[in-house]
Design a protein around this motif. Structure first.
Motif, short mmCIF file in Angstrom:
data_model
loop_
_atom_site.label_atom_id
_atom_site.label_comp_id
_atom_site.label_asym_id
_atom_site.label_seq_id
_atom_site.Cartn_x
_atom_site.Cartn_y
_atom_site.Cartn_z
N ARG A 69 0.79 -1.14 0.50
CA ARG A 69 -0.03 -0.27 0.04
C ARG A 69 1.09 1.29 0.12
O ARG A 69 0.78 2.09 0.00
CB ARG A 69 -1.07 0.21 1.61
N LEU A 70 1.74 1.25 0.70
CA LEU A 70 2.44 2.34 0.96
C LEU A 70 3.15 2.73 -0.31
O LEU A 70 3.89 3.49 -0.41
CB LEU A 70 3.83 2.28 1.45
N GLN A 71 2.92 2.13 -1.60
CA GLN A 71 4.64 2.23 -2.96
C GLN A 71 3.14 3.03 -3.53
O GLN A 71 3.95 4.23 -4.24
CB GLN A 71 4.17 1.09 -3.55
N GLY A 72 1.90 3.51 -2.84
CA GLY A 72 1.40 4.45 -3.43
C GLY A 72 1.80 6.18 -3.17
O GLY A 72 1.14 7.12 -3.67
N LEU A 73 2.41 6.04 -1.85
CA LEU A 73 2.83 7.66 -1.52
C LEU A 73 4.42 8.29 -2.54
O LEU A 73 4.98 7.23 -2.86
CB LEU A 73 3.69 7.35 -0.25
N ASN A 74 3.85 9.06 -3.12
CA ASN A 74 5.12 9.97 -3.62
C ASN A 74 6.20 10.08 -3.08
O ASN A 74 6.43 10.06 -2.19
CB ASN A 74 4.63 10.80 -4.55
N GLY A 75 6.96 11.01 -3.66
CA GLY A 75 8.19 11.27 -3.54
C GLY A 75 8.61 12.43 -1.96
O GLY A 75 9.78 12.54 -1.78
N GLU A 76 7.19 12.76 -1.95
CA GLU A 76 7.36 13.73 -0.70
C GLU A 76 7.68 12.96 0.37
O GLU A 76 8.19 13.12 1.57
CB GLU A 76 6.28 14.57 -0.27
N TRP A 77 6.96 10.71 0.34
CA TRP A 77 7.09 10.73 1.80
C TRP A 77 8.89 10.20 1.79
O TRP A 77 9.26 8.91 1.16
CB TRP A 77 6.15 9.97 2.21
N THR A 78 9.55 9.16 3.08
CA THR A 78 10.56 8.72 3.43
C THR A 78 10.18 7.54 4.27
O THR A 78 9.02 7.50 4.85
CB THR A 78 11.37 9.12 4.30
N VAL A 79 9.70 6.64 3.67
CA VAL A 79 8.94 5.00 4.20
C VAL A 79 10.35 4.56 4.85
O VAL A 79 11.37 3.89 3.53
CB VAL A 79 8.29 4.56 3.26
N LEU A 80 9.85 3.88 5.83
CA LEU A 80 11.01 2.76 6.25
C LEU A 80 10.40 1.55 6.68
O LEU A 80 9.88 1.50 7.17
CB LEU A 80 12.10 3.26 7.45
#
Length: 219
Positions: free
Chosen positions: A16-27
């Motif tokens: 699901r978190l793949q849908g976030l754009n480049g504004e987000w940092t995901v760990l």
């Protein structure tokens, strides 16, 4: 909840978190302190800093109150654990960045059948997996503000999170995350072993039954 069931929930939310754009940092699978524990997901973006705890309960009925989550009538300590993870993340990010950071805990429920909301907790967000991105991106929770550079510079560093500074943290990127690929393989192996074991149990039961019947007729 089995280990591989929990891993499948973590994978589902990671997808699901793949849908976030480049504004987000995901760990993903962020190791905490010196202990053998981790936070399923930590995300930093224009609407805040969040820790995500995934809970996969296929077909379950959920009851949500201000101080309790129940799964099919059974009490859980999910809210307490989510609060503890967010507090740990807040402390570590504050210490590493030199600026106050407050992480919001989120519990994401995967595969559930229904949820009854008596009262929502004031400090923990509880969502179905399909609601996650919409909630994260919602503008109604305040102005969208770019995260501080000091925070972004330390959030992905292992020493920010783990006492020995050597634990690997997988940042989600175009490769879809090597850690998640490894997790998928582990889940697949576990499912295969379980299937073989179950097949053996069935065969053993059939053979036992056949032996009993043969003995009965033989007498």
């Amino acid at each position: 909840m089995s280990w591989d069931g929990g891993a499948l929930g973590e994978l589902a939310v990671g997808a699901r978190l793949q849908g976030l754009n480049g504004e987000w940092t995901v760990l993903h699978s962020v190791p905490i302190d010196k202990y053998d524990t981790d936070i399923d997901h930590v995300i930093v973006g224009p609407t805040g800093v969040f820790t995500i705890n995934t809970k996969r309960h296929p077909g379950a009925r959920i009851w949500l109150g201000a101080h309790m989550i129940m799964i099919n009538g059974q009490k859980t300590d999910y809210l307490r654990k989510a609060r503890a993870e967010a507090l740990q993340a807040s402390r570590r990010l504050t210490a590493a960045s030199g600026a106050p950071v407050t992480a919001t805990p989120i519990i994401v429920l995967v595969g559930i059948k229904a949820i009854t909301v008596k009262q929502r907790p004031s400090d923990v967000i509880v969502l179905r997996d399909g609601e996650l991105l919409r909630w994260l991106q919602a503008k109604r929770r305040g102005a969208r503000v770019a995260p501080e550079p000091s925070l972004l510079s330390v959030v992905g560093m292992p020493r920010t999170w783990h006492a020995n500074g050597a634990a690997a943290i997988e940042t989600f990127d175009a490769s879809h995350g090597a850690a998640f690929a490894s997790l998928r393989r582990s889940v697949g192996r576990a499912a295969g072993v379980r299937a073989i074991w179950m097949f053996g149990v069935v065969i053993a039961a059939l053979l036992t039954s056949a032996g009993v019947l043969t003995g009965a007729f033989g007498n």
